[in-house]
Every structure is written in structure tokens, then in C-alpha cells.
Motif scaffolding. Structure first.
Motif, mmCIF file in Angstrom:
data_model
loop_
_atom_site.group_PDB
_atom_site.id
_atom_site.type_symbol
_atom_site.label_atom_id
_atom_site.label_comp_id
_atom_site.label_asym_id
_atom_site.label_seq_id
_atom_site.Cartn_x
_atom_site.Cartn_y
_atom_site.Cartn_z
ATOM 1 N N ASN A 149 -3.310 11.701 -9.768
ATOM 2 C CA ASN A 149 -3.020 11.377 -8.364
ATOM 3 C C ASN A 149 -1.765 12.046 -7.804
ATOM 4 O OD1 ASN A 149 -5.273 9.525 -8.366
ATOM 5 N ND2 ASN A 149 -3.956 8.053 -9.426
ATOM 6 N N VAL B 107 2.126 2.252 -3.611
ATOM 7 C CA VAL B 107 1.210 2.847 -4.589
ATOM 8 C C VAL B 107 0.450 4.051 -4.059
ATOM 9 C CG1 VAL B 107 0.916 0.677 -5.833
ATOM 10 C CG2 VAL B 107 -0.662 1.237 -3.970
ATOM 11 N N THR B 108 0.527 4.319 -2.771
ATOM 12 C CA THR B 108 -0.197 5.460 -2.203
ATOM 13 C C THR B 108 0.603 6.739 -2.408
ATOM 14 O OG1 THR B 108 -1.222 4.074 -0.521
ATOM 15 C CG2 THR B 108 -1.203 6.446 -0.116
ATOM 16 N N SER C 91 -8.986 4.757 -8.323
ATOM 17 C CA SER C 91 -8.330 4.157 -7.155
ATOM 18 C C SER C 91 -7.614 5.200 -6.308
ATOM 19 C CB SER C 91 -7.325 3.097 -7.609
ATOM 20 O OG SER C 91 -6.244 3.709 -8.311
ATOM 21 N N THR D 93 -4.511 5.896 -6.574
ATOM 22 C CA THR D 93 -3.164 5.406 -6.292
ATOM 23 C C THR D 93 -2.296 5.421 -7.546
ATOM 24 O OG1 THR D 93 -3.933 3.130 -6.653
ATOM 25 C CG2 THR D 93 -3.881 3.938 -4.379
ATOM 26 N N ARG E 218 -5.165 -2.005 -2.572
ATOM 27 C CA ARG E 218 -5.789 -0.731 -2.980
ATOM 28 C C ARG E 218 -5.107 -0.121 -4.188
ATOM 29 N NH1 ARG E 218 -5.972 1.663 3.226
ATOM 30 N NH2 ARG E 218 -7.405 0.099 4.087
ATOM 31 N N SER E 219 -4.530 -0.968 -5.016
ATOM 32 C CA SER E 219 -3.799 -0.491 -6.190
ATOM 33 C C SER E 219 -4.705 -0.177 -7.370
ATOM 34 C CB SER E 219 -2.761 -1.529 -6.614
ATOM 35 O OG SER E 219 -3.399 -2.748 -6.979
ATOM 36 N N ARG F 92 0.829 -1.210 0.000
ATOM 37 C CA ARG F 92 0.000 0.000 0.000
ATOM 38 C C ARG F 92 0.859 1.253 0.000
ATOM 39 N NH1 ARG F 92 -4.723 -1.598 4.451
ATOM 40 N NH2 ARG F 92 -5.837 -3.098 3.119
#
Length: 397
Positions: free
Chosen positions: A204, A50-51, A213, A215, A313-314, A47
Motif C-alpha cells: 500500500n 490508515v489511508t 483493504s 490501507t 476501512r482499516s 480513516r
């Protein structure tokens, strides 16, 4: 012998057998606990990858001398670097420019302030050291216009600095956790060469629209926003495009060069401290943080698996194979200039060296040391500038 072993097992006491069962149960529970802990750690790591990251403090202001216009910072591998830098702060100022190191001790360094700080100013202790130097386009004192690039996720803000006859443009792509201001320090170089600069944002990144998403896809989707910027440049009269990517922006630039419908108009890439293979970067960062290899491998595996995307959560599987430019080196078509420091500290230079070996016909690699990650301009502006100008003279004239 087998019969005697079975007989011995039958003669074993119930107490002994129950002890064995208990030990196996405890071992099984412990193993399950270890595996569960590894799974949790790997998901947490996935997470984080990609966050979109907020800028985090990485040093402490120990003293501010407004009379002498100096600032003392906790010593880190970055704050002790020679050259000009910036410092994100809170309090009376949000960003200040830093000059040369005036004094250094084992735990602290004192630098010249290049932004005037008033006598009654107050800065909070926690701060973030930066290679940006310029944080606003107005500071360049060059004509520019704010623009919006239409993309599939919505309008992405950009800055356009026109120069020359408008035939050659450079599209600058910032890195992970930063914004388009990261590329401002390169604009004067291109302006002097008669090359227009378009500094873009992408999904993003805190300035551009958010994807579903919210991300990063590490370049796998962001490249489409940059491709839209090429279309924008073409409509404004650009015939030849240079892509310049910083850090993750390098990974995005490479994806554009491989996938863009405008490939014939791309004349080359300039990559500053680039990500060439994400697996190598993530493995390096994991080792630096003492994350077990098994955990980092699980994280990469989870990110690359479609069914795990709701957990990571990607928003979808990260195609690490497609993002691995070393394995796709034969597909490259455009000249590439790579500027990378061997002590980068964040994105190891190994993959840049490997790509130069794999494609010596296309790749020019200029190696720095001491300069750290995306701070090559700050550390040695003269060498950084001359390296790019020499490459431009061969590929953009």
C-alpha cells in the motif's frame, strides 16, 4: 418533606411541566447532535490515519530567478531550515534540489537552486518541501540493481546497492506517505562502510502491491514484507542484517525485530525520527490540529475495535498495544540507535527519550534540535554520519 415535595409537583401547572419536557427534549437533541458530530469527526480522523497519504503541497513558490538560479518560497518551519533539501514541483520540473538559505524575511525565504532551471522554465506555485534530496538511485552514481521481493501480497520492488563482501546488509524502510527513495541519502554512508543497502517497498505504499483493504496497519502487517526482504538478503549471502527505519518505517523495523523468524541474523536497528508508540503520535498530532481529545480517543478506539473496521476501512483492528514499544521494552533484544530531533513537529521525540531510559543497555539516543522530522541528514550531515558510523563500528564490524 418528601410528601410536601410530591404535593408541590402535583400542584405545578401543566404549562410549567410542558416547558420542562420541551427543555429536556431540546437538551437531548443537542447532546445527540454533539455526540453525532464527534462520531463523524472521529471516523474521519481514523480513516485519515490508515489511508495512504498522497504528497500534499506545503509551501508556495513566490519567485524563480533563473539568472541567479535562486528560488523564493513561503516561509515555514521547514523551508527556513539550514542545509540541503528537495522540492516537489509541477510544471517544467517535478523535483528540484535546494541549497542554503541566501536571504529571509518574515514571510519568505530565498534559497540557492542546486538543480539547474532553464530560462524558459515555469513552475506552478504550489510545492512540497522534502528531506529526500536524492529522488532517483541514478543520482548516487553507485552500482545498483532493481529487485523484486516476493511477499504474501505480491512482488514488492526494491533497489539493491551491493558493497563490501556482502556479509552485512542494511535494509531501509521508508515512512508513511513516502517511498523507498526516502532512504537514498543514507546509501553512500553504508557503501563507504562496506555494507550493502536494500531499499524496500511494502504493501500500500504506491509502489508495492495493494492489500485487500488498501490501507496501512501502522506496522502491524507491513513488517511481514520487510521480513520477506530479510529472507531475500539471506538467500543472496547476507549473514548480518541492520534494519534502518524512517518515521513509520521505525515502527515497522521494531515489529520486525520482535516478530521475525530471522531474529538471530539481525544485529541492530537504526531509527531516524521513529514512531515508538502510535497513541502518543496520534494524540500529539490531534493537539497540533486542535482536534478535541475526546475525538482522537474515539478515533483510536474505533481503529482498535474489530467491529468498527468496516467503518474506518482499516481492514481489521489496529493492535495498538502490540505497536506500543514502551510497554514491550523488556522484549527488545537488539542494539538500537535512535536519531531524533526534539522539535520534530510530526513525531514527538518523547517516546524515543523514554525508550532510551527504559533500555539503556540497548538504546543509544542521539538528540538533535532544529532539524525537524526526518531531516537530520539534511540539517547536519556531518553529525548524522559520524553518529551512525560510530554505532556501526561497535555493532557491525
Amino acid at each position: 418533606m418528601v410528601a410536601s415535595r410530591r404535593a408541590a409537583m402535583r400542584r405545578a401547572s401543566p404549562t410549567f411541566l410542558s416547558g420542562i419536557r420541551a427543555a429536556l427534549t431540546v437538551l437531548s437533541m443537542a447532546l445527540s447532535g454533539v455526540l453525532a458530530a464527534m462520531a463523524v469527526a472521529s471516523i474521519h480522523m481514523a480513516r485519515r490515519v490508515v489511508t495512504p497519504a498522497a504528497r500534499m503541497p506545503d509551501t508556495t513558490i513566490l519567485d524563480l530567478d533563473t539568472a541567479a538560479q535562486t528560488i523564493t518560497l513561503a516561509r515555514t518551519p521547514d523551508t527556513q531550515l539550514p542545509g540541503r533539501y528537495g522540492l516537489f514541483t509541477t510544471g517544467s520540473a517535478t523535483y528540484v534540489k535546494l541549497g542554503s538559505v541566501l536571504a529571509e524575511q518574515e514571510t519568505q525565504v530565498t534559497r540557492k537552486l542546486l538543480t539547474h532551471i532553464a530560462a524558459d522554465a515555469h513552475l506552478q506555485p504550489r510545492a512540497a518541501f522534502s528531506g529526500w534530496y536524492f529522488d532517483s538511485p541514478d543520482q548516487l552514481h553507485l552500482p545498483y540493481t532493481p529487485e523484486l521481493i516476493g511477499t504474501s501480497v505480491g512482488p514488492c520492488p526494491a533497489w539493491l546497492f551491493p558493497a563490501g563482501d556482502g556479509d552485512v546488509w542494511v535494509i531501509q524502510i521508508h515512512g508513511r506517505g513516502t517511498t523507498r527513495a526516502e532512504g537514498l541519502r543514507a546509501v553512500p554512508l553504508f557503501a563507504a562502510a562496506g555494507i550493502s543497502s536494500l531499499l524496500v517497498s511494502y504493501r500500500n505504499d504506491s509502489e508495492a502491491p495493494r492489500s485487500r483493504s488498501g490501507t496501512y496497519a501502522l506496522g502491524a502487517t507491513e513488517w511481514r514484507d520487510v521480513d520477506a526482504a530479510i529472507g531475500f538478503a539471506r538467500r543472496r549471502g547476507a549473514n548480518r542484517i541492520v534494519l534502518m527505519g524512517w518515521s513509520m518505517g521505525g515502527a515497522i523495523a521494531l515489529q520486525v525485530s520482535l516478530n521475525s523468524a530471522h531474529r538471530e541474523h539481525i544485529i541492530g536497528l537504526i531509527l531516524e525520527s521513529p514512531v515508538v508508540d502510535w497513541r502518543l503520535v496520534l494524540e500529539y498530532q490531534s493537539a497540533a490540529l486542535n482536534v478535541p481529545t475526546a475525538v482522537s480517543n474515539l478515533a483510536i478506539g474505533a481503529l482498535s475495535t474489530p467491529w468498527a473496521s468496516p467503518i474506518t476501512r482499516s481492514g481489521g483492528a489496529i493492535p495498538f498495544d502490540k505497536l506500543d514499544i514502551l510497554s514491550r521494552a523488556s522484549e527488545l533484544q537488539h542494539p538500537i540507535l535512535i536519531l531524533h530531533s526534539d522539535d520534530d513537529g510530526f513525531v514527538p521525540s518523547d517516546a524515543s527519550h523514554d525508550l532510551a531510559i527504559l533500555r539503556p543497555d540497548l538504546v543509544d539516543l542521539v538528540v538533535f534540535d532544529v532539524a525537524r522530522h526526518t531531516k537530520l541528514w539534511n540539517y547536519d550531515q556531518e553529525r548524522w554520519t559520524s553518529s551512525i558510523n560510530e554505532w556501526l563500528s561497535r555493532h557491525a564490524k
